[in-house]
Design a protein around this motif. Structure first.
Motif, PDB file in Angstrom:
ATOM      1  N   LEU A  42       3.376  24.539   0.134  1.00  0.00           N
ATOM      2  CA  LEU A  42       3.131  23.100   0.050  1.00  0.00           C
ATOM      3  C   LEU A  42       4.162  22.429  -0.844  1.00  0.00           C
ATOM      4  CD1 LEU A  42      -0.761  22.990  -0.301  1.00  0.00           C
ATOM      5  CD2 LEU A  42       0.608  22.673   1.761  1.00  0.00           C
ATOM      6  N   PHE A  43       4.436  23.069  -1.973  1.00  0.00           N
ATOM      7  CA  PHE A  43       5.369  22.475  -2.926  1.00  0.00           C
ATOM      8  C   PHE A  43       6.789  22.421  -2.357  1.00  0.00           C
ATOM      9  CE2 PHE A  43       8.351  22.878  -6.489  1.00  0.00           C
ATOM     10  CZ  PHE A  43       8.052  21.703  -7.149  1.00  0.00           C
ATOM     11  N   MET A  44       7.203  23.477  -1.723  1.00  0.00           N
ATOM     12  CA  MET A  44       8.582  23.557  -1.229  1.00  0.00           C
ATOM     13  C   MET A  44       8.792  22.746   0.047  1.00  0.00           C
ATOM     14  SD  MET A  44       9.872  25.277  -3.601  1.00  0.00           S
ATOM     15  CE  MET A  44      11.502  25.675  -3.042  1.00  0.00           C
ATOM     16  N   ASN A  45       7.737  22.517   0.806  1.00  0.00           N
ATOM     17  CA  ASN A  45       7.859  21.806   2.080  1.00  0.00           C
ATOM     18  C   ASN A  45       7.044  20.532   2.068  1.00  0.00           C
ATOM     19  OD1 ASN A  45       9.474  23.843   3.441  1.00  0.00           O
ATOM     20  ND2 ASN A  45       7.620  25.096   3.380  1.00  0.00           N
ATOM     21  N   GLY A  46       7.271  19.697   1.074  1.00  0.00           N
ATOM     22  CA  GLY A  46       6.515  18.466   0.897  1.00  0.00           C
ATOM     23  C   GLY A  46       6.614  17.509   2.064  1.00  0.00           C
ATOM     24  N   ASN A  47       7.597  17.702   2.945  1.00  0.00           N
ATOM     25  CA  ASN A  47       7.738  16.818   4.094  1.00  0.00           C
ATOM     26  C   ASN A  47       6.742  17.143   5.206  1.00  0.00           C
ATOM     27  OD1 ASN A  47       8.923  19.232   4.756  1.00  0.00           O
ATOM     28  ND2 ASN A  47      10.711  18.341   5.771  1.00  0.00           N
ATOM     29  N   GLN A  48       5.871  18.082   4.988  1.00  0.00           N
ATOM     30  CA  GLN A  48       4.863  18.462   5.978  1.00  0.00           C
ATOM     31  C   GLN A  48       3.516  17.806   5.693  1.00  0.00           C
ATOM     32  OE1 GLN A  48       4.601  22.713   6.064  1.00  0.00           O
ATOM     33  NE2 GLN A  48       6.740  22.998   6.571  1.00  0.00           N
ATOM     34  N   THR A  49       3.536  16.660   5.062  1.00  0.00           N
ATOM     35  CA  THR A  49       2.303  16.015   4.624  1.00  0.00           C
ATOM     36  C   THR A  49       1.328  15.786   5.777  1.00  0.00           C
ATOM     37  OG1 THR A  49       3.518  14.967   2.829  1.00  0.00           O
ATOM     38  CG2 THR A  49       1.365  14.045   3.359  1.00  0.00           C
ATOM     39  N   ASP A  50       1.804  15.339   6.927  1.00  0.00           N
ATOM     40  CA  ASP A  50       0.904  15.105   8.065  1.00  0.00           C
ATOM     41  C   ASP A  50       0.220  16.400   8.496  1.00  0.00           C
ATOM     42  OD1 ASP A  50       1.536  12.425   8.049  1.00  0.00           O
ATOM     43  OD2 ASP A  50       2.999  12.583   9.685  1.00  0.00           O
ATOM     44  N   ASP A  51       0.959  17.491   8.524  1.00  0.00           N
ATOM     45  CA  ASP A  51       0.376  18.786   8.894  1.00  0.00           C
ATOM     46  C   ASP A  51      -0.639  19.250   7.859  1.00  0.00           C
ATOM     47  OD1 ASP A  51       1.949  18.848  11.169  1.00  0.00           O
ATOM     48  OD2 ASP A  51       3.465  20.177  10.296  1.00  0.00           O
ATOM     49  N   ILE A  52      -0.346  18.992   6.603  1.00  0.00           N
ATOM     50  CA  ILE A  52      -1.255  19.375   5.521  1.00  0.00           C
ATOM     51  C   ILE A  52      -2.563  18.589   5.624  1.00  0.00           C
ATOM     52  CG2 ILE A  52      -1.577  19.339   3.011  1.00  0.00           C
ATOM     53  CD1 ILE A  52       1.516  19.846   2.854  1.00  0.00           C
ATOM     54  N   VAL A  53      -2.451  17.291   5.877  1.00  0.00           N
ATOM     55  CA  VAL A  53      -3.649  16.455   6.028  1.00  0.00           C
ATOM     56  C   VAL A  53      -4.463  16.917   7.236  1.00  0.00           C
ATOM     57  CG1 VAL A  53      -4.465  14.125   6.536  1.00  0.00           C
ATOM     58  CG2 VAL A  53      -2.684  14.465   4.822  1.00  0.00           C
ATOM     59  N   GLU A  54      -3.799  17.234   8.328  1.00  0.00           N
ATOM     60  CA  GLU A  54      -4.502  17.714   9.526  1.00  0.00           C
ATOM     61  C   GLU A  54      -5.240  19.022   9.237  1.00  0.00           C
ATOM     62  OE1 GLU A  54      -3.604  18.405  14.251  1.00  0.00           O
ATOM     63  OE2 GLU A  54      -1.980  18.803  12.838  1.00  0.00           O
ATOM     64  N   THR A  55      -4.585  19.925   8.530  1.00  0.00           N
ATOM     65  CA  THR A  55      -5.220  21.198   8.170  1.00  0.00           C
ATOM     66  C   THR A  55      -6.405  20.965   7.247  1.00  0.00           C
ATOM     67  OG1 THR A  55      -3.103  22.346   8.408  1.00  0.00           O
ATOM     68  CG2 THR A  55      -4.810  23.452   7.107  1.00  0.00           C
ATOM     69  N   ARG A  56      -6.217  20.089   6.263  1.00  0.00           N
ATOM     70  CA  ARG A  56      -7.321  19.767   5.357  1.00  0.00           C
ATOM     71  C   ARG A  56      -8.515  19.220   6.132  1.00  0.00           C
ATOM     72  NH1 ARG A  56      -7.125  14.513   1.970  1.00  0.00           N
ATOM     73  NH2 ARG A  56      -7.778  13.847   3.996  1.00  0.00           N
ATOM     74  N   ASN A  57      -8.254  18.332   7.081  1.00  0.00           N
ATOM     75  CA  ASN A  57      -9.345  17.747   7.859  1.00  0.00           C
ATOM     76  C   ASN A  57     -10.102  18.799   8.661  1.00  0.00           C
ATOM     77  OD1 ASN A  57      -8.556  15.315   6.779  1.00  0.00           O
ATOM     78  ND2 ASN A  57      -7.723  14.495   8.686  1.00  0.00           N
ATOM     79  N   ILE A  58      -9.380  19.725   9.263  1.00  0.00           N
ATOM     80  CA  ILE A  58     -10.031  20.805  10.024  1.00  0.00           C
ATOM     81  C   ILE A  58     -10.933  21.617   9.100  1.00  0.00           C
ATOM     82  CG2 ILE A  58      -9.597  22.998  11.228  1.00  0.00           C
ATOM     83  CD1 ILE A  58      -6.990  21.607  12.330  1.00  0.00           C
ATOM     84  N   LEU A  59     -10.404  21.968   7.924  1.00  0.00           N
ATOM     85  CA  LEU A  59     -11.181  22.763   6.970  1.00  0.00           C
ATOM     86  C   LEU A  59     -12.372  22.000   6.419  1.00  0.00           C
ATOM     87  CD1 LEU A  59      -8.248  24.477   5.022  1.00  0.00           C
ATOM     88  CD2 LEU A  59      -9.801  25.556   6.675  1.00  0.00           C
ATOM     89  N   GLU A  60     -12.194  20.702   6.155  1.00  0.00           N
ATOM     90  CA  GLU A  60     -13.290  19.879   5.611  1.00  0.00           C
ATOM     91  C   GLU A  60     -14.445  19.785   6.607  1.00  0.00           C
ATOM     92  OE1 GLU A  60     -13.725  17.831   2.754  1.00  0.00           O
ATOM     93  OE2 GLU A  60     -11.717  17.529   1.950  1.00  0.00           O
ATOM     94  N   VAL A  61     -14.129  19.605   7.879  1.00  0.00           N
ATOM     95  CA  VAL A  61     -15.171  19.502   8.907  1.00  0.00           C
ATOM     96  C   VAL A  61     -15.951  20.811   8.989  1.00  0.00           C
ATOM     97  CG1 VAL A  61     -15.563  19.259  11.396  1.00  0.00           C
ATOM     98  CG2 VAL A  61     -14.019  17.670  10.219  1.00  0.00           C
TER      99      VAL A  61
END
Length: 177
Positions: A42-61
């Motif tokens: 996450l730290f090294m690839n900060g430009n993947q924010t949309d993918d990170i948010v999508e993953t977070r949403n899947i996990l949160e659900v």
């Protein structure tokens, strides 16, 4: 300055705890083989924010659905305490506290999922997101909407209705986007 920045990175990675006025300490949290590699990614690839948010949403659900099956009363009691603090902070118009409790609410749901991998991954993602985003939510009407969405999630979990918890979390995350 360089050392301070390096310590901030180590804190984001969950390797140390920085205690203002006391110093920096090795993290006392349980080790998890997902945390460090995920944090570095996450730290090294900060430009993947949309993918990170999508993953977070899947996990949160999924966490919400699993939380509805939680059989640990102490975890459910903690969720109730956090929900009550959110309600009180909205009532007293303490919006900063409300937003802080919002993060804790989601963490409690992940804990109630009783899935340590989901909990650890969401905690890691949450730590990362705190360092890259700022919230624009300051209007009472926005916070009232968020509270109502959390109320639906909370009630579904307490009613032990995993489908309703999943749906309520999904709706909340879509609106929050």
């Amino acid at each position: 300055t360089n050392i301070r920045e390096a310590l901030k990175v180590l804190e984001v990675l969950g390797m140390i705890d920085i205690r203002p006025g006391q110093g920096s300490y090795l993290s006392s949290g349980e080790g998890n083989f997902f945390n460090i590699p995920l944090s570095w990614s996450l730290f090294m690839n900060g430009n993947q924010t949309d993918d990170i948010v999508e993953t977070r949403n899947i996990l949160e659900v999924k966490a919400a659905a699993l939380a509805a099956s939680c059989d640990k009363q102490e975890k459910l009691d903690r969720l109730t305490e956090v929900y009550s603090r959110m309600k009180e902070s909205l009532k007293t118009q303490n919006y900063k506290e409300f937003l802080q409790e919002d993060v804790v609410f989601h963490t409690c749901i992940a804990d109630c999922s009783e899935n340590q991998v989901i909990f650890s991954m969401l905690q890691t993602i949450s730590n990362f997101m705190k360092h890259i985003s700022q919230t624009g939510m300051v209007e009472e009407s926005q916070l009232q909407d968020i509270y109502e969405e959390h109320k639906a999630i909370y009630n579904a979990i307490m009613d032990r209705d995993s489908k309703a918890a999943e749906k309520a979390m999904e709706e909340h995350l879509q609106k929050s986007a």
